[in-house]
Structure formats: C-alpha cells, structure tokens
Design a protein around this motif. Sequence first.
Motif, PDB file in Angstrom:
ATOM      1  N   TRP A  39       0.758  -1.099   0.036  1.00 28.72           N
ATOM      2  CA  TRP A  39       0.097   0.048   0.053  1.00 28.72           C
ATOM      3  C   TRP A  39       0.779   1.217  -0.003  1.00 28.72           C
ATOM      4  CZ3 TRP A  39      -5.566  -0.561   1.823  1.00 28.72           C
ATOM      5  CH2 TRP A  39      -5.953  -1.729   2.078  1.00 28.72           C
ATOM      6  N   THR A  41      -0.158   5.269   1.122  1.00 29.01           N
ATOM      7  CA  THR A  41      -1.054   6.544   1.317  1.00 29.01           C
ATOM      8  C   THR A  41      -0.145   7.729   1.398  1.00 29.01           C
ATOM      9  OG1 THR A  41      -0.863   6.129   3.818  1.00 29.01           O
ATOM     10  CG2 THR A  41      -2.531   4.778   2.750  1.00 29.01           C
ATOM     11  N   ASN A  55       2.566   6.861   4.391  1.00 27.42           N
ATOM     12  CA  ASN A  55       2.989   5.744   4.788  1.00 27.42           C
ATOM     13  C   ASN A  55       2.917   4.582   3.746  1.00 27.42           C
ATOM     14  OD1 ASN A  55       2.445   4.482   7.923  1.00 27.42           O
ATOM     15  ND2 ASN A  55       1.503   6.657   7.406  1.00 27.42           N
ATOM     16  N   GLY A  57       2.306   0.679   3.399  1.00 28.35           N
ATOM     17  CA  GLY A  57       1.729  -0.338   3.929  1.00 28.35           C
ATOM     18  C   GLY A  57       1.949  -1.660   3.514  1.00 28.35           C
ATOM     19  N   TYR A  58       1.963  -2.716   4.602  1.00 27.13           N
ATOM     20  CA  TYR A  58       2.365  -4.004   4.052  1.00 27.13           C
ATOM     21  C   TYR A  58       1.420  -4.894   4.784  1.00 27.13           C
ATOM     22  CZ  TYR A  58       6.871  -1.667   3.680  1.00 27.13           C
ATOM     23  OH  TYR A  58       7.899  -0.960   3.376  1.00 27.13           O
ATOM     24  N   PHE A  73      -7.271  -2.788   5.351  1.00 29.05           N
ATOM     25  CA  PHE A  73      -6.282  -1.823   5.527  1.00 29.05           C
ATOM     26  C   PHE A  73      -4.919  -2.476   5.830  1.00 29.05           C
ATOM     27  CE2 PHE A  73      -4.220   2.009   8.232  1.00 29.05           C
ATOM     28  CZ  PHE A  73      -4.395   2.898   7.268  1.00 29.05           C
ATOM     29  N   TYR A  74      -3.945  -1.820   6.021  1.00 30.09           N
ATOM     30  CA  TYR A  74      -2.556  -2.867   6.133  1.00 30.09           C
ATOM     31  C   TYR A  74      -2.183  -3.107   7.475  1.00 30.09           C
ATOM     32  CZ  TYR A  74      -0.962   2.221   6.473  1.00 30.09           C
ATOM     33  OH  TYR A  74      -0.852   3.587   6.620  1.00 30.09           O
ATOM     34  N   GLY A  77       2.784  -0.621   8.655  1.00 31.46           N
ATOM     35  CA  GLY A  77       2.845   0.778   8.222  1.00 31.46           C
ATOM     36  C   GLY A  77       4.370   1.473   8.367  1.00 31.46           C
ATOM     37  N   SER A  79       6.639   4.608   8.030  1.00 34.32           N
ATOM     38  CA  SER A  79       6.578   6.287   7.709  1.00 34.32           C
ATOM     39  C   SER A  79       7.841   7.081   8.075  1.00 34.32           C
ATOM     40  CB  SER A  79       5.524   6.969   8.400  1.00 34.32           C
ATOM     41  OG  SER A  79       5.119   8.195   8.262  1.00 34.32           O
ATOM     42  N   TYR A  88       4.348   1.120  12.139  1.00 34.95           N
ATOM     43  CA  TYR A  88       2.997   0.971  12.838  1.00 34.95           C
ATOM     44  C   TYR A  88       2.853  -0.427  12.715  1.00 34.95           C
ATOM     45  CZ  TYR A  88       2.981   6.075  12.264  1.00 34.95           C
ATOM     46  OH  TYR A  88       3.250   7.331  12.232  1.00 34.95           O
TER      47      TYR A  88
END
Length: 142
Positions: A39, A41, A55, A57-58, A73-74, A77, A79, A88
Amino acid sequence: MTVHEQIEEYISNQLEPKRSEMRELHRITLQVAPDCKLWFTDGKNDAGKIVANPNIGYGLYMIKYADGTSREFYRIGLSATKTGVSVYILGLKDKGYLAQTYGEKIGKAKVTGYCINFKTLKDINGDILEAAIRYRLEMQED
C-alpha cells in the motif's frame, strides 16, 4: 503511478541517512512477507488536505468499526517522520502487547500500543524490530 513506483518515489525523496534506513526497513519487511499486499498512502484526505505522514503499508486485515462497517487496511505501516522513523503495527487487540513484548529489548525507541518510533536504525535492535514485524504479518487471526 503504481504502488511500487509511489513507494520508490517516497523513499527516494527522503534525505540521507533516512533514505537508506527506509530502504533497509522496506527490504526487511518484504523479506518477512515477500508476497504481501503493498500500500501507499500520501497522508491526504479526500479534500487533498494533509492529515497524516505518508505511509508504506504491508499486508492486509479488515478494520471493523463499532457501527458494524469494515474496510481493508494494512497490518504494518512505515513512515518517515521529522524526528526519525515510525513503524506501525496495526490491528493488535492487546494494546499493551508491543510495549510488554518488545519495549525493553528494542533499544532507544518509543513503543506505544501500535507504534515503534526511533531516531535511527543504529539506536535499536534490528532483530527485535523484525520480530515485531514478523509477528503481525504472520498472525492468522484478526
């Protein structure tokens, strides 16, 4: 632009040494889960206003809201922040798990219910961070 291109652009736009550290964290996360959903974002809301840091995302899980709705959602995260890097670990039911399990062993990092924040990779134990990432990406239940 593909998600891979967005991720590469985001990492490439970081200043050193953060760029190299973000590349290393991206590599480690993909090594743990090479086939996970990726991902990106940009941190902007629907109106184009910046509301969060961008971010990477995985993985994938379903966020379930109190009103009965849900969305994908992932799980992990990544960042770049003004003061370092945030990893995250999302979707954990036990908000004390991260701090209790990894907090004392990880090194110079702030560990909250869903975030591991540190200034630089050399301040932390990379094996412990990888273990936290692996735990969430390999978790079967959500």
